[in-house]
Design a protein around this motif. Structure first.
Motif, PDB file in Angstrom:
ATOM      1  N   GLU A   1       1.904   6.268  -7.101  1.00  0.00           N
ATOM      2  CA  GLU A   1       0.849   7.141  -7.628  1.00  0.00           C
ATOM      3  C   GLU A   1       1.291   8.599  -7.588  1.00  0.00           C
ATOM      4  OE1 GLU A   1      -3.262   4.646  -6.637  1.00  0.00           O
ATOM      5  OE2 GLU A   1      -2.449   6.050  -5.172  1.00  0.00           O
ATOM      6  N   LYS A   2       1.971   8.995  -6.505  1.00  0.00           N
ATOM      7  CA  LYS A   2       2.489  10.373  -6.436  1.00  0.00           C
ATOM      8  C   LYS A   2       3.553  10.606  -7.503  1.00  0.00           C
ATOM      9  CE  LYS A   2       1.623  11.024  -1.474  1.00  0.00           C
ATOM     10  NZ  LYS A   2       2.232  11.277  -0.139  1.00  0.00           N
TER      11      LYS A   2
ATOM     12  N   VAL B   1       2.689   1.652 -11.266  1.00  0.00           N
ATOM     13  CA  VAL B   1       1.515   1.897 -10.433  1.00  0.00           C
ATOM     14  C   VAL B   1       0.584   0.687 -10.457  1.00  0.00           C
ATOM     15  CG1 VAL B   1      -0.550   3.321 -10.124  1.00  0.00           C
ATOM     16  CG2 VAL B   1       1.638   4.393 -10.699  1.00  0.00           C
TER      17      VAL B   1
ATOM     18  N   LYS C   1       0.831  -1.208   0.000  1.00  0.00           N
ATOM     19  CA  LYS C   1       0.000   0.000   0.000  1.00  0.00           C
ATOM     20  C   LYS C   1       0.864   1.256   0.000  1.00  0.00           C
ATOM     21  CE  LYS C   1      -4.076  -1.956   2.320  1.00  0.00           C
ATOM     22  NZ  LYS C   1      -4.927  -1.919   3.536  1.00  0.00           N
ATOM     23  N   VAL C   2       1.904   1.257   0.834  1.00  0.00           N
ATOM     24  CA  VAL C   2       2.802   2.419   0.869  1.00  0.00           C
ATOM     25  C   VAL C   2       3.495   2.588  -0.479  1.00  0.00           C
ATOM     26  CG1 VAL C   2       4.904   3.335   1.923  1.00  0.00           C
ATOM     27  CG2 VAL C   2       3.151   2.273   3.362  1.00  0.00           C
ATOM     28  N   THR C   3       3.908   1.495  -1.079  1.00  0.00           N
ATOM     29  CA  THR C   3       4.565   1.556  -2.384  1.00  0.00           C
ATOM     30  C   THR C   3       3.601   2.070  -3.442  1.00  0.00           C
ATOM     31  OG1 THR C   3       5.998  -0.295  -1.763  1.00  0.00           O
ATOM     32  CG2 THR C   3       5.789   0.192  -4.108  1.00  0.00           C
ATOM     33  N   LEU C   4       2.346   1.608  -3.404  1.00  0.00           N
ATOM     34  CA  LEU C   4       1.347   2.076  -4.367  1.00  0.00           C
ATOM     35  C   LEU C   4       1.123   3.571  -4.212  1.00  0.00           C
ATOM     36  CD1 LEU C   4      -0.875   1.687  -6.478  1.00  0.00           C
ATOM     37  CD2 LEU C   4      -2.429   1.040  -4.617  1.00  0.00           C
ATOM     38  N   GLU C   5       1.028   4.031  -2.981  1.00  0.00           N
ATOM     39  CA  GLU C   5       0.820   5.461  -2.744  1.00  0.00           C
ATOM     40  C   GLU C   5       1.995   6.280  -3.272  1.00  0.00           C
ATOM     41  OE1 GLU C   5      -0.017   8.527   1.011  1.00  0.00           O
ATOM     42  OE2 GLU C   5       0.179   6.370   1.335  1.00  0.00           O
ATOM     43  N   ALA C   6       3.209   5.800  -3.037  1.00  0.00           N
ATOM     44  CA  ALA C   6       4.389   6.519  -3.516  1.00  0.00           C
ATOM     45  C   ALA C   6       4.451   6.528  -5.042  1.00  0.00           C
ATOM     46  CB  ALA C   6       5.648   5.896  -2.930  1.00  0.00           C
TER      47      ALA C   6
ATOM     48  N   ARG D   1      -0.623  -1.921  -7.576  1.00  0.00           N
ATOM     49  CA  ARG D   1      -2.046  -2.126  -7.293  1.00  0.00           C
ATOM     50  C   ARG D   1      -2.379  -3.623  -7.285  1.00  0.00           C
ATOM     51  NH1 ARG D   1      -5.210   2.020  -7.967  1.00  0.00           N
ATOM     52  NH2 ARG D   1      -3.956   2.809  -9.726  1.00  0.00           N
TER      53      ARG D   1
END
Length: 482
Positions: free
Chosen positions: A207-208, A234, A200-205, A238
Motif C-alpha cells: 500500500e505504501k 495490493v 499483513k506486513v506485505t499488504l502494508e508495504a 489483501r
C-alpha cells in the motif's frame, strides 16, 4: 379358621411384595449429555476448559516440549479429549470382562429359598378328600461348575487377561497420538498466524509502494500501466490477508476439537513463534547412529499387537480343549419342611450331587473346524505383528532420513530469503530512480513473498518432524531434552 388366616398372611405378603418389586427399575435414569460446544457459532466463543492436576503433571513431564503454553494445551487435551475418554472406558470394560473370566475358574455359590401352597381336589386325592399342602425349602449350592481338566477355562481367562493388557497399550498409544496431534495442530496454528502476519506486513508495504507510485503517476513520471500493476499487487496481498485470516480460524477450530473445548487465548501461539529461526516449540537430542531395532518393541502399538498374538494362542488352547470330554458338577445342601416353623428342625436336611459328563461324539466336524479357525486367526495375527514391526521400522527410518537434512534445508531457504530481499530492495531503488521498469520490481516482490512463505512452511515441517520422531519412537523421553 384362625389357623387358615395365619397361613394366608405370608402368602398375601409375598404377593404384595411381588407386585411392589415388579414396579422397580434399577436402570439409571437417562439424562441427555450437555452439549460440549459453545452456545454460539462465532470463532473463539465458549468458556475455556480447565486441565486436571494429573494431566498437568503428565504434560509438564514432557520435557521435549519447550514451550510452556503448549504443555498446558496438551494437559487440556489429556483432560477433555473424547477419543482418549473412549480408550479409557475400553480399559474399564476389558478389566470387567477379565473379572468375569476369572470368576469362571471358581464355582458360583447361590442361596435359594422356596415356599409353595397346593390344594389337591377330592377326585385327585388318595383319601377321597381335598387337602392343602405346604412346602418350605432352603438350599445352598452351586450349579454347572466345570472341572477344567483340559485348560479350556484357563485359556479363556488368559485371553481375557491379554485383552485387558492390550486395551491398556491401546490407550497409551491413543495418548501418544493425541499429544503428537495436539502439538502439530498448535504448531500449524502458529504457522498460520505467522503467514497472516507476513501477509499483513506485505499488504502494508505494498500500500505504501502504491501511494508512492500514485504520486509519481500524478506528476507524469510513470504510466498508468505501472500504477495498475502496482494496484494488482495490493489487492493480491489483501486477498491473502483474508484467506489466512480464515485459515487461522480453521486451525483454531481443529485445535479446539482435539483439546475438547475452547482453548484460553493466553495459551494460543504467538505470531512470532515461526518467524524466528532461533525459536521453536519442540527440541530433540540428535539421534545416535545405529539404533537397535529392538527399541521399537517398546512402542505401545507393537506391544498391543503382541498381546493380540497371545489372545489368539490362548484361543487355540480353548478350541482344542472343547474337543475333549467336559465334566460339570451341580450340588446343593439344604433343608425342607411342610411347616415354616419346622424348616430348620432335626431330620429335615436335604442334599443333591449331580455330576455331568459331556462327551463329543459326532458334530459333523464343528469342533475341528473351530480349532482350524483359531489356528488361522493365530497365523493372521503373526502376519499382522510382523507388518506392524516393519511399519514401525520404516516410520522411524523415514523420520531420521528427513531429520539429517533439515538443518541444511533451513539454512538454504534462509539464504534464499536474504538474496530475494536484496534483489527486491535493489530493483525498487532502480525503479524509483528511473533506471528500470516496474516489471522487475513486481517479479522481485513476488519472489520475496514466495520465499518467505516457503521458509515458514519449512520451519513448520521441521518442527512436525521432531514431533513425528518422538511419536515413532513410542513417546520415549530418552530422546528428549528440556
Amino acid at each position: 379358621m384362625k389357623k387358615s388366616i395365619t397361613i394366608m398372611q405370608p402368602a398375601t405378603a409375598a404377593l404384595l411384595a411381588a407386585v411392589l418389586l415388579s414396579a422397580c427399575n434399577v436402570a439409571p435414569k437417562y439424562e441427555q449429555p450437555p452439549l460440549a460446544v459453545p452456545e454460539t457459532l462465532s470463532p473463539g466463543a465458549g468458556t475455556p476448559v480447565i486441565a486436571s492436576e494429573a494431566s498437568l503433571a503428565f504434560a509438564q513431564a514432557q520435557t521435549w516440549i519447550q514451550d510452556a503454553q503448549l504443555r498446558e494445551v496438551v494437559a487440556l487435551a489429556l483432560s477433555h479429549n473424547r477419543d482418549l475418554r473412549v480408550a479409557i472406558e475400553n480399559i474399564e470394560r476389558a478389566r470387567a470382562q477379565y473379572g468375569i473370566s476369572r470368576a469362571d475358574l471358581l464355582p458360583s455359590v447361590n442361596a435359594q429359598t422356596q415356599a409353595s401352597r397346593t390344594r389337591i381336589a377330592e377326585d385327585l386325592s388318595s383319601t377321597g378328600r381335598s387337602s392343602v399342602n405346604n412346602q418350605f425349602t432352603a438350599q445352598l449350592g452351586f450349579a454347572s461348575y466345570e472341572i477344567d481338566f483340559w485348560g479350556r477355562v484357563r485359556n479363556l481367562n488368559e485371553a481375557a487377561l491379554q485383552s485387558f493388557l492390550q486395551s491398556e497399550d491401546n490407550q497409551q498409544n491413543v495418548q501418544i497420538a493425541l499429544v503428537a496431534d495436539v502439538t502439530n495442530a498448535w504448531l500449524n496454528l502458529a504457522a498460520d498466524k505467522a503467514r497472516l502476519q507476513l501477509a499483513k506486513v506485505t499488504l502494508e508495504a505494498r500500500e505504501k509502494s502504491y501511494e508512492l507510485t500514485k504520486k509519481i503517476f500524478d506528476i507524469g513520471s510513470t504510466s498508468g500501466l505501472v500504477l495498475a500493476q502496482n494496484l494488482s499487487t495490493v489487492e493480491t496481498a489483501r486477498g491473502d490477508v483474508a484467506a489466512f485470516t480464515s485459515q487461522v480460524d480453521r486451525s483454531r477450530n481443529a485445535l479446539q476439537l482435539l483439546v475438547g473445548g475452547p482453548v484460553p487465548a493466553n495459551l494460543l501461539p504467538a505470531e512470532s513463534l515461526m518467524s524466528s529461526s532461533s525459536g521453536g516449540a519442540t527440541a530433540l537430542l540428535p539421534s545416535p547412529e545405529g539404533l537397535p531395532s529392538s527399541l521399537l518393541l517398546q512402542r505401545p502399538d507393537l506391544q498391543a499387537a503382541e498381546h493380540n498374538l497371545r489372545i489368539m494362542n490362548a484361543n487355540i488352547g480353548a478350541a482344542r480343549a472343547a474337543m475333549f470330554p467336559t465334566i460339570s458338577l451341580t450340588s446343593s445342601l439344604g433343608t425342607g419342611s411342610n411347616e415354616l416353623n419346622g424348616l430348620f428342625g432335626g431330620g429335615n436336611s436335604t442334599w443333591s450331587f449331580v455330576p455331568l459328563i459331556r462327551i463329543p461324539i459326532f458334530d459333523a466336524g464343528r469342533l475341528q473346524a473351530g480349532v482350524q479357525v483359531a489356528e488361522s486367526n493365530q497365523r493372521t495375527a503373526v502376519a499382522q505383528y510382523d507388518k506392524a514391526v516393519q511399519t514401525a521400522f520404516r516410520e522411524v527410518s523415514d523420520v531420521l532420513a528427513d531429520r539429517a537434512q533439515w538443518s541444511e534445508r533451513l539454512r538454504a531457504q534462509e539464504a534464499m530469503v536474504q538474496a530475494t530481499q536484496k534483489t527486491f530492495d535493489l530493483s525498487e531503488a532502480r525503479f524509483t530512480s528511473g533506471a528500470d521498469n516496474y516489471l522487475t520490481v513486481l517479479d522481485a516482490q513476488r519472489s520475496l513473498y514466495a520465499a518467505q512463505q516457503t521458509l515458514l512452511t519449512l520451519r513448520l515441517a521441521e518442527q512436525i518432524n521432531r514431533v513425528t520422531l518422538w511419536k515413532a519412537l513410542g513417546g520415549r523421553e530418552a530422546v528428549a531434552q528440556s
